[in-house]
Design a protein around this motif. Structure first.
Motif, short mmCIF file in Angstrom:
data_model
loop_
_atom_site.label_atom_id
_atom_site.label_comp_id
_atom_site.label_asym_id
_atom_site.label_seq_id
_atom_site.Cartn_x
_atom_site.Cartn_y
_atom_site.Cartn_z
N GLY A 226 15.44 52.34 42.60
CA GLY A 226 15.15 51.74 44.03
C GLY A 226 15.91 50.28 44.08
O GLY A 226 15.86 49.47 44.87
N LEU A 227 17.05 50.19 43.24
CA LEU A 227 17.77 48.95 43.11
C LEU A 227 18.63 48.60 44.70
O LEU A 227 19.28 49.66 45.28
CB LEU A 227 18.77 49.04 42.30
CG LEU A 227 19.60 47.61 42.38
CD1 LEU A 227 18.94 46.41 41.81
CD2 LEU A 227 20.84 47.90 41.19
N VAL A 228 18.17 47.49 45.19
CA VAL A 228 18.76 47.31 46.69
C VAL A 228 19.56 45.93 46.56
O VAL A 228 18.92 45.04 46.08
CB VAL A 228 17.65 47.36 47.62
CG1 VAL A 228 18.31 46.85 49.04
CG2 VAL A 228 16.94 48.60 47.73
N PHE A 229 20.69 45.76 46.89
CA PHE A 229 21.17 44.43 46.96
C PHE A 229 22.24 44.13 47.91
O PHE A 229 22.78 45.18 48.58
CB PHE A 229 21.63 43.82 45.58
CG PHE A 229 22.95 44.67 45.02
CD1 PHE A 229 24.17 44.71 45.48
CD2 PHE A 229 22.82 45.59 44.10
CE1 PHE A 229 25.19 45.16 45.20
CE2 PHE A 229 23.84 46.38 43.45
CZ PHE A 229 25.00 46.37 44.03
N ILE A 230 22.46 42.91 48.36
CA ILE A 230 23.64 42.70 48.97
C ILE A 230 24.53 41.57 48.05
O ILE A 230 23.61 40.76 47.67
CB ILE A 230 23.67 42.12 50.57
CG1 ILE A 230 22.47 40.99 50.33
CG2 ILE A 230 23.39 43.16 51.41
CD1 ILE A 230 22.23 40.45 51.63
N GLU A 231 25.74 41.65 48.07
CA GLU A 231 26.24 40.75 47.48
C GLU A 231 27.88 40.43 47.78
O GLU A 231 28.29 40.89 48.84
CB GLU A 231 26.74 41.11 45.93
CG GLU A 231 27.86 42.00 45.74
CD GLU A 231 28.04 42.68 44.29
OE1 GLU A 231 27.29 42.64 43.27
OE2 GLU A 231 29.12 42.95 44.04
N GLY A 232 28.10 39.06 47.70
CA GLY A 232 29.60 38.55 48.17
C GLY A 232 30.14 38.05 47.08
O GLY A 232 29.39 37.40 46.10
N GLY A 233 31.52 38.13 46.88
CA GLY A 233 32.21 37.55 45.95
C GLY A 233 33.78 37.42 46.08
O GLY A 233 34.13 37.48 47.40
N TYR A 234 34.58 37.39 45.14
CA TYR A 234 35.89 36.87 45.55
C TYR A 234 36.66 37.76 44.25
O TYR A 234 36.07 37.88 43.23
CB TYR A 234 36.28 35.51 45.13
CG TYR A 234 37.57 35.05 45.51
CD1 TYR A 234 37.90 34.89 46.89
CD2 TYR A 234 38.51 34.80 44.59
CE1 TYR A 234 38.93 34.47 47.47
CE2 TYR A 234 39.83 34.40 45.09
CZ TYR A 234 40.04 34.22 46.33
OH TYR A 234 41.38 33.97 46.82
N ARG A 235 37.69 38.29 44.72
CA ARG A 235 38.53 39.40 43.92
C ARG A 235 39.81 39.10 43.60
O ARG A 235 40.52 38.67 44.65
CB ARG A 235 38.20 40.80 44.48
CG ARG A 235 39.23 41.74 44.00
CD ARG A 235 38.71 43.29 44.48
NE ARG A 235 39.85 44.05 44.39
CZ ARG A 235 39.72 45.44 44.35
NH1 ARG A 235 38.62 46.04 45.10
NH2 ARG A 235 40.70 46.09 44.02
N ILE A 236 40.38 39.14 42.38
CA ILE A 236 41.76 38.78 42.38
C ILE A 236 42.43 40.15 41.55
O ILE A 236 41.95 40.68 40.61
CB ILE A 236 41.92 37.81 41.30
CG1 ILE A 236 41.34 36.39 41.72
CG2 ILE A 236 43.23 37.57 41.15
CD1 ILE A 236 41.36 35.13 40.96
#
Ligand SMILES: [Zn+2]
Length: 637
Positions: free
Chosen positions: A430-440
């Motif tokens: 039931g995992l629910v998430f929002i995430e924000g990040g940076y990618r290289i």
């Protein structure tokens, strides 16, 4: 833009609603409950067994199709078309909230036979389980089928601890003090107390049948049928008190109660009974023959009291006085405290003492000396994760760049989410998430124009040079189609229970349960297409620069300097995770995802030698496929 921002917020409202779902396990699984009751009946003395058979014969009059001819059917296999009395203790508590509902479901519903069939399958599957992962898969299949046969299965129970033994408040407490704590009116509803309520009611009914000569045959039948329902319902909770996870002590947040319960059910615990016997108990879905035997002994004692009250061997049992002859209506899903027991006299106390003597002494309540407690991955969390990916690419952005290539990238993200792992079992997600990040991203392996050897240029001449960008990612289970739990949010107002049922189904892999995790010796695999979506925004600040081939009027290929803006969508479809481990409030783990991705050009601009820009070449989508390794750390609050 506003609606786009609101989506995560809406998702979180939905998730909060999911948390209202009860996640307390309700002890032994159906076939285990039934086996204990069955063994208790089989072990009755021949005389008592004869009496019990005759009670059953009277009670089933008029319901001969639904109620099996034998009071217990040891050989009953799949697709049963009748229910024996042993199955009632499994239906009580888990598939009904009161003896009255139990009887109603047994006699008047068709789904209850499907439930019995699902249970029979589970019994076969558990018997054939050699390893832990077989067991996890068997339970997963059974829970999915149970939820389908009985849509209220996961949501029926209230939030109380009726399937659990109360923990002891002091180490020096004796049996009588403990019994008093469990039975006193206003005490938290508990397994021992519930047993006492319903057993007492059953005893009063059979005593009435024994002592009241004015009853008609139909009244005798109705009273016995109700008495059998009361006793079976009582025995459900008495059986629960022999499951290790229900003895360790339960208090605090749902996640801790569930984690502790799951841990002790699986690993077992050493207990001492009130009369000083030492033994080891296991719990839900892990019952060994010795556990069934141990519990059946006490269940038999209770049944003997029931039979002896019927024959009048047990005197001093107060008789039921009412005239409606129905099974006890006290609802254990809706009530949270013990009602006052009727007619408690010293003889009743003595009979209860005979039962309690055999019960395990439960763990101590919160404080010094309490058993170690564990936490399930339930509830809100905040976490960091970092991922590394290896990706194959179909081509470059430019139509003159048809060659496939590859790239490697690293990202780091902050994640806010809600764990609902194992709402029904260890396979749930039931995992629910929002995430924000940076990618290289590193530069792509193919150079910007394949027909010339540009290796001397290194990364500078790559088809897609090194880039970096912000990214977001969301994850949510779905019922049938991705996002449907968000669309269905209005249901929360009109029919919250329907929404919760949808959410339970979603958490267990969906209505077509192809997203349910599969346990293997090395960990769990899960198809998760549609559950998770990532988006990376390349070149949204300043466009990313790259050399691209450009065909001049005379047919020669010249390099052109192009600025690119693109939206990359990341669609993982298979996930591998080692088994989860129990922890207090932090968790960390490795996940490996197989993904596909689409780097969709949004804008291109060409830089001219005189410093001006002009519209760039028409670009094509770059399709990616690869592996992403995610190291994920969470802190649950
Ligand atoms: Zn239970």
């Amino acid at each position: 833009m506003k609606t786009r921002l609101n989506l995560p917020i809406i998702a979180f409202i939905a998730v909060s609603a999911l948390c209202a779902i009860t996640t307390d396990a309700s002890a032994w699984v159906y076939p285990e409950h039934r086996d204990i009751a069955l063994q208790a009946v089989v072990r009755l003395s021949p005389q008592r067994r004869m009496v019990f058979d005759s009670i059953w014969a009277i009670a089933r009059r008029g319901n001969e199709t639904r109620l099996c001819s034998l009071v217990v059917e040891p050989l009953q296999a799949r697709n049963p078309n009748s229910l024996d009395w042993a199955s009632w203790s499994a239906i009580g508590g888990d598939h009904s909230c009161s003896p009255q509902q139990l009887l109603d479901n047994v006699l008047r519903t068709d789904w209850i036979l499907d439930v019995a069939d699902v249970a029979a399958r589970l019994k076969i599957d558990l018997a054939g389980s050699k390893e832990m992962y077989d067991r996890v898969n068997a339970l997963r299949n059974s829970d999915i089928r149970m939820q389908r046969a009985d849509p209220n299965y996961a949501t029926r129970a209230g939030s109380n601890n009726v399937h659990f033994l109360l923990s002891r408040t002091s180490a020096s407490m004796n049996m009588r003090q403990y019994a008093h704590d469990c039975l006193v009116p206003g005490a938290e509803l508990n397994a021992l107390g519930s047993y006492a309520i319903f057993h007492q009611s059953a005893m009063r009914k059979v005593t009435r049948v024994h002592s009241d000569n004015t009853l008609t045959d139909d009244q005798r039948r109705d009273l016995l049928l109700s008495a059998l329902a009361d006793e079976a319902f009582a025995l459900h909770f008495l059986e629960d008190t022999f499951a290790s996870g229900h003895v360790a002590g339960t208090w605090g947040e749902t996640s801790v109660r569930k984690g502790t319960h799951d841990y002790y059910c699986e690993h077992g615990m050493e207990v001492t009974t009130w009369d000083g016997r030492q033994t080891i108990l296991l719990g839900d879905a892990y019952m060994r023959p010795a556990d069934a035997e141990n519990a059946a002994k006490t269940i038999r004692t209770s049944l003997e009291q029931f039979i002896d009250a019927y024959t009048g061997v047990l005197e001093n049992v107060p008789a039921e006085t009412g005239s409606d002859f129905v099974a006890y209506p006290f609802n254990v899903c809706q009530n949270n405290v013990m009602p006052a027991l009727t007619d408690i006299d010293s003889a009743t106390i003595d009979r209860l003492t005979d039962i309690i003597r055999d019960l395990p002494v439960p763990g101590l309540a919160d404080g010094s000396g309490a058993l170690p407690r564990f936490r399930a991955e339930l509830g809100g969390f905040v976490g960091f994760n970092s991922g590394a990916r290896l990706s194959g690419m179909s081509n470059g952005f430019n139509t003159l760049q048809p060659e496939p290539g590859g790239l490697a990238s690293l990202d780091i993200n902050l994640r806010l989410g809600m764990g609902l792992e194992g709402v029904l079992n260890a396979s749930g997600d039931g995992l629910v998430f929002i995430e924000g990040g940076y990618r290289i991203d590193g530069a792509s392996t193919q150079s910007f124009y394949a027909e010339k050897d540009l290796s001397v240029g290194g990364a500078v001449t790559a088809a897609i040079p090194s880039r970096s960008a912000y990214q977001v990612r969301v994850r949510m289970p779905f019922w049938l189609l991705p996002g449907d739990l968000i669309v269905a949010i209005p249901l929360l107002i009109f029919s919250p229970q329907t929404y919760q049922q949808m959410a339970v189904v979603a958490g267990n892999g969906g209505i077509i349960p192809w997203q349910s995790a599969i346990a293997t010796p090395i960990g769990r695999f899960q198809f998760m297409l549609g559950r998770e979506l990532g988006a990376t925004f390349y070149g949204y600040g300043t466009s990313d620069r790259a050399f691209m081939p450009k065909e001049a009027a005379n047919g020669t290929i010249l390099p052109e300097f192009v600025g690119i803006q693109s939206l990359y969508l990341d669609v993982p479809f298979i996930e591998y995770k080692p088994f989860r481990s129990f922890a207090s409030n932090q968790s960390s783990g490795l996940t490996i995802q197989l993904f596909t991705g689409f780097d969709i050009p949004i804008k291109s601009e060409a830089f001219n030698t005189d410093g001006t820009t002009s519209p760039g070449p028409v670009l094509q989508t770059v399709v990616h496929a690869g592996l992403r390794f995610v190291f994920d750390w969470r802190y649950y609050w």
